[in-house]
Write a protein that holds these residues in place. Structure first.
Motif, PDB file in Angstrom:
ATOM      1  N   PHE A 173       0.831  -1.209   0.000  1.00  0.00           N
ATOM      2  CA  PHE A 173       0.000   0.000   0.000  1.00  0.00           C
ATOM      3  C   PHE A 173       0.863   1.255   0.000  1.00  0.00           C
ATOM      4  CE2 PHE A 173      -1.563   3.370   2.866  1.00  0.00           C
ATOM      5  CZ  PHE A 173      -2.615   3.856   2.097  1.00  0.00           C
ATOM      6  N   THR A 174       1.902   1.289   0.845  1.00  0.00           N
ATOM      7  CA  THR A 174       2.765   2.474   0.896  1.00  0.00           C
ATOM      8  C   THR A 174       3.481   2.686  -0.430  1.00  0.00           C
ATOM      9  OG1 THR A 174       4.717   1.290   1.762  1.00  0.00           O
ATOM     10  CG2 THR A 174       3.133   2.115   3.374  1.00  0.00           C
ATOM     11  N   TRP A 175       3.854   1.586  -1.076  1.00  0.00           N
ATOM     12  CA  TRP A 175       4.505   1.686  -2.386  1.00  0.00           C
ATOM     13  C   TRP A 175       3.531   2.203  -3.439  1.00  0.00           C
ATOM     14  CZ3 TRP A 175       5.883  -2.896  -6.073  1.00  0.00           C
ATOM     15  CH2 TRP A 175       6.644  -2.401  -7.156  1.00  0.00           C
ATOM     16  N   LEU A 176       2.286   1.752  -3.356  1.00  0.00           N
ATOM     17  CA  LEU A 176       1.266   2.218  -4.297  1.00  0.00           C
ATOM     18  C   LEU A 176       1.105   3.730  -4.216  1.00  0.00           C
ATOM     19  CD1 LEU A 176      -1.071   1.778  -6.302  1.00  0.00           C
ATOM     20  CD2 LEU A 176      -2.564   1.356  -4.335  1.00  0.00           C
ATOM     21  N   ILE A 177       1.154   4.275  -3.008  1.00  0.00           N
ATOM     22  CA  ILE A 177       1.015   5.731  -2.847  1.00  0.00           C
ATOM     23  C   ILE A 177       2.221   6.452  -3.444  1.00  0.00           C
ATOM     24  CG2 ILE A 177       0.674   7.603  -1.211  1.00  0.00           C
ATOM     25  CD1 ILE A 177      -1.675   5.697  -1.464  1.00  0.00           C
ATOM     26  N   THR A 178       3.407   5.852  -3.314  1.00  0.00           N
ATOM     27  CA  THR A 178       4.603   6.415  -3.961  1.00  0.00           C
ATOM     28  C   THR A 178       4.407   6.476  -5.474  1.00  0.00           C
ATOM     29  OG1 THR A 178       6.047   5.514  -2.227  1.00  0.00           O
ATOM     30  CG2 THR A 178       7.094   6.162  -4.288  1.00  0.00           C
ATOM     31  N   ILE A 179       3.854   5.398  -6.025  1.00  0.00           N
ATOM     32  CA  ILE A 179       3.590   5.341  -7.471  1.00  0.00           C
ATOM     33  C   ILE A 179       2.612   6.436  -7.884  1.00  0.00           C
ATOM     34  CG2 ILE A 179       2.547   3.942  -9.310  1.00  0.00           C
ATOM     35  CD1 ILE A 179       3.626   1.460  -7.836  1.00  0.00           C
ATOM     36  N   LEU A 180       1.574   6.632  -7.082  1.00  0.00           N
ATOM     37  CA  LEU A 180       0.591   7.682  -7.384  1.00  0.00           C
ATOM     38  C   LEU A 180       1.246   9.061  -7.346  1.00  0.00           C
ATOM     39  CD1 LEU A 180      -2.512   6.423  -5.348  1.00  0.00           C
ATOM     40  CD2 LEU A 180      -2.161   6.315  -7.821  1.00  0.00           C
ATOM     41  N   GLY A 181       2.157   9.269  -6.391  1.00  0.00           N
ATOM     42  CA  GLY A 181       2.875  10.537  -6.319  1.00  0.00           C
ATOM     43  C   GLY A 181       3.759  10.764  -7.524  1.00  0.00           C
ATOM     44  N   ALA A 182       4.408   9.692  -7.974  1.00  0.00           N
ATOM     45  CA  ALA A 182       5.281   9.801  -9.147  1.00  0.00           C
ATOM     46  C   ALA A 182       4.483  10.085 -10.414  1.00  0.00           C
ATOM     47  CB  ALA A 182       6.089   8.511  -9.315  1.00  0.00           C
ATOM     48  N   MET A 183       3.213   9.694 -10.443  1.00  0.00           N
ATOM     49  CA  MET A 183       2.366   9.893 -11.614  1.00  0.00           C
ATOM     50  C   MET A 183       2.070  11.370 -11.892  1.00  0.00           C
ATOM     51  SD  MET A 183      -0.416   6.772 -11.361  1.00  0.00           S
ATOM     52  CE  MET A 183      -1.291   7.328 -12.832  1.00  0.00           C
ATOM     53  N   VAL A 184       2.334  12.224 -10.904  1.00  0.00           N
ATOM     54  CA  VAL A 184       2.116  13.657 -11.087  1.00  0.00           C
ATOM     55  C   VAL A 184       2.906  14.184 -12.282  1.00  0.00           C
ATOM     56  CG1 VAL A 184       2.501  15.935 -10.027  1.00  0.00           C
ATOM     57  CG2 VAL A 184       1.527  14.074  -8.676  1.00  0.00           C
ATOM     58  N   VAL A 185       4.010  13.504 -12.587  1.00  0.00           N
ATOM     59  CA  VAL A 185       4.866  13.943 -13.691  1.00  0.00           C
ATOM     60  C   VAL A 185       4.122  13.934 -15.026  1.00  0.00           C
ATOM     61  CG1 VAL A 185       5.834  11.709 -14.382  1.00  0.00           C
ATOM     62  CG2 VAL A 185       7.243  13.754 -14.523  1.00  0.00           C
ATOM     63  N   PHE A 186       3.077  13.119 -15.133  1.00  0.00           N
ATOM     64  CA  PHE A 186       2.312  13.041 -16.383  1.00  0.00           C
ATOM     65  C   PHE A 186       1.328  14.200 -16.547  1.00  0.00           C
ATOM     66  CE2 PHE A 186       3.282   8.425 -15.768  1.00  0.00           C
ATOM     67  CZ  PHE A 186       4.087   8.288 -16.891  1.00  0.00           C
ATOM     68  N   LEU A 187       1.128  14.967 -15.480  1.00  0.00           N
ATOM     69  CA  LEU A 187       0.203  16.100 -15.554  1.00  0.00           C
ATOM     70  C   LEU A 187       0.789  17.254 -16.346  1.00  0.00           C
ATOM     71  CD1 LEU A 187      -1.141  16.171 -11.885  1.00  0.00           C
ATOM     72  CD2 LEU A 187      -2.206  15.126 -13.897  1.00  0.00           C
ATOM     73  N   PHE A 188       2.101  17.227 -16.552  1.00  0.00           N
ATOM     74  CA  PHE A 188       2.771  18.322 -17.253  1.00  0.00           C
ATOM     75  C   PHE A 188       3.417  17.798 -18.531  1.00  0.00           C
ATOM     76  CE2 PHE A 188       3.097  18.886 -12.648  1.00  0.00           C
ATOM     77  CZ  PHE A 188       2.410  20.078 -12.480  1.00  0.00           C
ATOM     78  N   LYS A 189       2.874  18.185 -19.685  1.00  0.00           N
ATOM     79  CA  LYS A 189       3.484  17.775 -20.955  1.00  0.00           C
ATOM     80  C   LYS A 189       4.790  18.511 -21.180  1.00  0.00           C
ATOM     81  CE  LYS A 189      -0.669  16.302 -23.405  1.00  0.00           C
ATOM     82  NZ  LYS A 189      -1.502  16.475 -24.627  1.00  0.00           N
ATOM     83  N   LYS A 190       4.735  19.803 -20.972  1.00  0.00           N
ATOM     84  CA  LYS A 190       5.950  20.612 -21.111  1.00  0.00           C
ATOM     85  C   LYS A 190       5.972  21.614 -19.968  1.00  0.00           C
ATOM     86  CE  LYS A 190       8.662  23.357 -24.383  1.00  0.00           C
ATOM     87  NZ  LYS A 190       8.689  23.992 -25.727  1.00  0.00           N
ATOM     88  N   VAL A 191       6.998  21.518 -19.157  1.00  0.00           N
ATOM     89  CA  VAL A 191       7.067  22.350 -17.959  1.00  0.00           C
ATOM     90  C   VAL A 191       8.194  23.356 -18.100  1.00  0.00           C
ATOM     91  CG1 VAL A 191       7.126  22.316 -15.451  1.00  0.00           C
ATOM     92  CG2 VAL A 191       6.361  20.297 -16.703  1.00  0.00           C
ATOM     93  N   ASN A 192       7.883  24.629 -17.825  1.00  0.00           N
ATOM     94  CA  ASN A 192       8.932  25.650 -17.947  1.00  0.00           C
ATOM     95  C   ASN A 192       9.911  25.560 -16.779  1.00  0.00           C
ATOM     96  OD1 ASN A 192       7.938  27.214 -15.695  1.00  0.00           O
ATOM     97  ND2 ASN A 192       6.347  28.010 -17.039  1.00  0.00           N
ATOM     98  N   LYS A 193      11.053  26.185 -16.937  1.00  0.00           N
ATOM     99  CA  LYS A 193      12.136  26.076 -15.961  1.00  0.00           C
ATOM    100  C   LYS A 193      11.718  26.590 -14.589  1.00  0.00           C
ATOM    101  CE  LYS A 193      16.989  27.215 -15.166  1.00  0.00           C
ATOM    102  NZ  LYS A 193      16.771  27.552 -13.751  1.00  0.00           N
ATOM    103  N   THR A 194      10.944  27.672 -14.552  1.00  0.00           N
ATOM    104  CA  THR A 194      10.546  28.243 -13.268  1.00  0.00           C
ATOM    105  C   THR A 194       9.719  27.258 -12.456  1.00  0.00           C
ATOM    106  OG1 THR A 194      10.583  30.507 -14.126  1.00  0.00           O
ATOM    107  CG2 THR A 194       9.275  30.110 -12.143  1.00  0.00           C
ATOM    108  N   LEU A 195       8.761  26.590 -13.115  1.00  0.00           N
ATOM    109  CA  LEU A 195       7.926  25.632 -12.400  1.00  0.00           C
ATOM    110  C   LEU A 195       8.746  24.436 -11.943  1.00  0.00           C
ATOM    111  CD1 LEU A 195       5.223  24.784 -11.331  1.00  0.00           C
ATOM    112  CD2 LEU A 195       4.639  23.874 -13.585  1.00  0.00           C
ATOM    113  N   LEU A 196       9.653  23.973 -12.787  1.00  0.00           N
ATOM    114  CA  LEU A 196      10.490  22.840 -12.406  1.00  0.00           C
ATOM    115  C   LEU A 196      11.437  23.205 -11.271  1.00  0.00           C
ATOM    116  CD1 LEU A 196      11.270  21.222 -15.862  1.00  0.00           C
ATOM    117  CD2 LEU A 196       9.916  20.258 -14.019  1.00  0.00           C
ATOM    118  N   ASP A 197      11.955  24.431 -11.267  1.00  0.00           N
ATOM    119  CA  ASP A 197      12.777  24.891 -10.150  1.00  0.00           C
ATOM    120  C   ASP A 197      11.947  24.960  -8.867  1.00  0.00           C
ATOM    121  OD1 ASP A 197      15.095  25.085 -11.595  1.00  0.00           O
ATOM    122  OD2 ASP A 197      14.929  27.231 -11.991  1.00  0.00           O
TER     123      ASP A 197
END
Length: 279
Positions: A35-59
């Motif tokens: 279960f704890t690993w599943l939540i880690t996976i869900l957190g990592a999935m946030v990366v798919f919310l951004f197709k192209k992220v500008n430098k300021t947001l990534l910083d």
């Protein structure tokens, strides 16, 4: 009415606890950390919310990751290490201090050796930061998995304070605070030029050590309990080194330094809330 609904809720919880108590403690520890690993996976999935992220947001996300790691170092690692030391009747301040310094020294030595292995260029610099981030988060997940395993394994020995509900709450709390950690790994990796899929995969894999460590903790509960405070502090020292050496300095190369600092505070606050509320 409200009282009747509350009664039914408590009854369902009691029945669930009673049902789970029939299972092997090692199996329960493993499932809890899945279960704890599943939540880690869900957190990592946030990366798919951004197709192209500008430098300021990534910083900003890099600063956020720094805040998450600073908060986790204290609330998820150092504070529990001190509490465990007290319960085990060992000198907590000394053990935790030594463990913290050793964790930082390990990353310091690795930081000195790394340039000799890889040629010094921008790509190597990014790879070093990526490796240190992955290593520190993964290292941090090992003692957390051990802690869950110890919590479930302690039920076999009827150790003081051991109960199934407390073990479940511990796993639930660790799971929830894994969400920002998954994000804290995957987004900085994307910032360093990785594809979303690869950043997600690596961010997810940092949590795979928790189910493995939980089984070890449940099997070796009595032995692991004695070294867990040191391991927790060790992981905290490694994380703080990465934050101070890589994450905060890199996020502060942005023109909006003040805004990046706010994101670091925000990351700290989010992680603190999750750790304290579900701790």
């Amino acid at each position: 009415n409200a009282s009747y609904r509350k009664y039914n809720t408590m009854r369902c919880i009691f029945n669930m606890i009673n049902y789970l108590s029939n299972y092997n403690n090692i199996f329960l520890a493993f499932v809890a950390c899945l279960f704890t690993w599943l939540i880690t996976i869900l957190g990592a999935m946030v990366v798919f919310l951004f197709k192209k992220v500008n430098k300021t947001l990534l910083d900003a996300m890099l600063g956020f990751a720094a805040g998450v790691m600073i908060s986790a170092s204290f609330f998820s690692l150092i504070s529990p290490a001190l509490s465990m030391s007290e319960n085990l009747n060992i000198n907590g301040p000394i053990i935790v201090t030594i463990g913290f310094i050793c964790g930082g020294l390990l990353l310091f030595i690795g930081d000195k050796i790394f340039p000799k292995i890889i040629k010094k260029n921008e790509k190597a610099k990014n790879f070093k930061r990526t490796f240190m981030l992955i290593f520190s988060i993964t290292l941090h997940n090992i003692p957390e998995g051990l802690a869950v395993g110890v919590a479930f394994g302690s039920l076999r020995y009827n150790l003081h304070g051991a109960s199934l509900i407390s073990a479940i709450i511990l796993a639930f709390g660790i799971g929830l605070q894994n969400f920002p950690e998954g994000t804290a790994v995957s987004l900085p990796l994307k910032r360093d030029g990785m594809s979303s899929k690869k950043a997600f995969l690596i961010g997810s894999l940092t949590g795979i050590v928790e189910p493995i460590a939980s089984v070890i903790g449940a099997l070796l509960v009595l032995k692991v309990r004695t070294i867990l405070p040191f391991l927790l502090a060790f992981a905290a020292g490694a994380m703080i080194y990465v934050v101070v050496e890589e994450l905060i300095p890199e996020s502060q190369t942005n023109k909006s330094k003040d805004l990046m600092a706010i994101f670091t505070i925000l990351g700290f606050a989010v992680m603190m809330f999750l750790d304290v509320f579900f701790g």
